[in-house]
Design an enzyme around this catalytic site. Structure first.
Site, mmCIF file in Angstrom:
data_model
loop_
_atom_site.group_PDB
_atom_site.id
_atom_site.type_symbol
_atom_site.label_atom_id
_atom_site.label_comp_id
_atom_site.label_asym_id
_atom_site.label_seq_id
_atom_site.Cartn_x
_atom_site.Cartn_y
_atom_site.Cartn_z
ATOM 1 N N THR A 273 50.916 36.614 37.891
ATOM 2 C CA THR A 273 49.761 37.210 38.559
ATOM 3 C C THR A 273 49.980 37.233 40.058
ATOM 4 O OG1 THR A 273 48.548 35.131 38.895
ATOM 5 C CG2 THR A 273 48.255 36.250 36.773
ATOM 6 N N GLU A 274 49.351 38.180 40.716
ATOM 7 C CA GLU A 274 49.367 38.266 42.179
ATOM 8 C C GLU A 274 47.963 38.650 42.650
ATOM 9 O OE1 GLU A 274 51.672 37.371 44.190
ATOM 10 O OE2 GLU A 274 53.509 37.339 42.989
ATOM 11 N N VAL A 275 47.272 37.673 43.226
ATOM 12 C CA VAL A 275 45.944 37.876 43.790
ATOM 13 C C VAL A 275 46.083 38.130 45.286
ATOM 14 C CG1 VAL A 275 43.758 36.689 44.287
ATOM 15 C CG2 VAL A 275 44.810 36.471 42.030
#
Length: 308
Positions: A273-275
């Site tokens: 994931t990449e927030v």
């Protein structure tokens, strides 16, 4: 036309040696407490999950125990789901999103899956809000045999007995504005190469494995997160951080050859994931919630498609 100022450590075009690494390390200062923020939370979860000390990082004068949490009633007949956070210690929602998932949702999977959860792989980096470890090594480029990064080596030892039994692995990360203002310039200086400015995407995205892509799995996670926060659009080149967008909010990397954490098992379903915590359209609470939504969706999809 503006010219990027040279990074304050080293000589442009010349890779760092021990002296430059020491100079860089001397500039890193503790900004928050691993003991208070992470170990305190883990202690509060110990009544519900088995807590395993799987390593200890000795960075004199500091020493950091590394902890994983496991489903209390582990059943070898059930699939294993691996959740990792804080491989890059500065990526706050990776750590706190993992802890929030454990606290609020992990018990929902009792009797359905075995959970192995590592909320903060890089405590030195967490305290100093940095991407690297004290040796100026990126743990998330160091998951390979004979890894020089203690953080990576200890996590691989933890996972080794389960490596071929993990069904799903989700690794929780962030892309921040400081990637462009500090970390990528530092990387270029460390390696003695020219810094090439990039573009930070505004929103959440995922990184699939280009060697074993699972597009339906990635899309299920994106759809769940889109209910919590916005998904990063492609840039003018149809890319996100220099990689082609293969589906809304999804890019692909060669996980194994890059030494990324998501490569440490043979899991059928894996994602990073990449927030984007610096977005004017997202709060810290939304960032944590996005990580939690991603973990839940990833486990749910893997369980539903276990026999696929």
């Amino acid at each position: 036309m503006t010219t990027q100022a040279p990074y304050p450590i080293g000589t442009p075009g010349i890779p760092w040696g021990a002296a430059e690494v020491a100079a860089w390390r001397s500039r890193q200062h503790r900004q928050r407490s691993y003991a208070d923020d992470v170990l305190g939370a883990i202690d509060g979860l110990s009544a519900r999950f088995d807590v395993v000390e799987y390593g200890r990082l000795d960075y004199a004068p500091d020493s950091y125990p590394q902890f994983a949490l496991k489903s209390r009633h582990w059943d070898d007949a059930l699939p294993i789901m691996l959740v990792t956070g804080g491989v890059h210690g500065y990526e706050t929602s990776g750590v706190h999103g993992a802890l929030q998932f454990i606290d609020r949702h992990a018990a929902d999977y009792a009797g359905k899956a075995n959970l192995l959860m590592v909320p903060c792989v890089s405590p030195w980096g967490y305290e100093r809000v940095h991407r690297w470890n004290p040796d100026a090594l990126d743990p998330n480029r160091s998951f390979h045999a004979d890894s020089p990064a203690q953080e990576s080596a200890s996590l691989m030892r933890l996972v080794a007995p389960f490596r071929d039994r993990v069904l799903m692995h989700i690794d929780l990360h962030e892309t921040t504005d400081t990637d462009e203002t500090e970390f990528r310039p530092a990387l270029a200086a460390r390696d003695g190469v020219a810094y090439e400015p990039g573009e930070i995407p505004d929103g959440f995205y995922l990184v699939d494995d280009s060697e074993h892509p699972q597009p339906a799995f990635q899309q299920a996670v994106i759809e769940a997160v889109a209910k919590v926060t916005h998904i990063a659009p492609a840039d003018a080149h149809g890319e996100i951080i220099g990689s082609p967008v293969v589906a809304p909010g999804v890019i692909e990397y060669a996980l194994t050859s890059l030494g990324l954490c998501a490569s440490i098992t043979t899991a059928r379903y894996k994602t990073t994931t990449e927030v984007y915590p610096d977005s004017p359209h997202a709060t810290p609470e939304q960032c944590n919630a996005a990580q939690v939504a991603a973990v839940c969706a990833a486990i749910d999809f893997a369980l539903a498609h276990r026999q696929a």
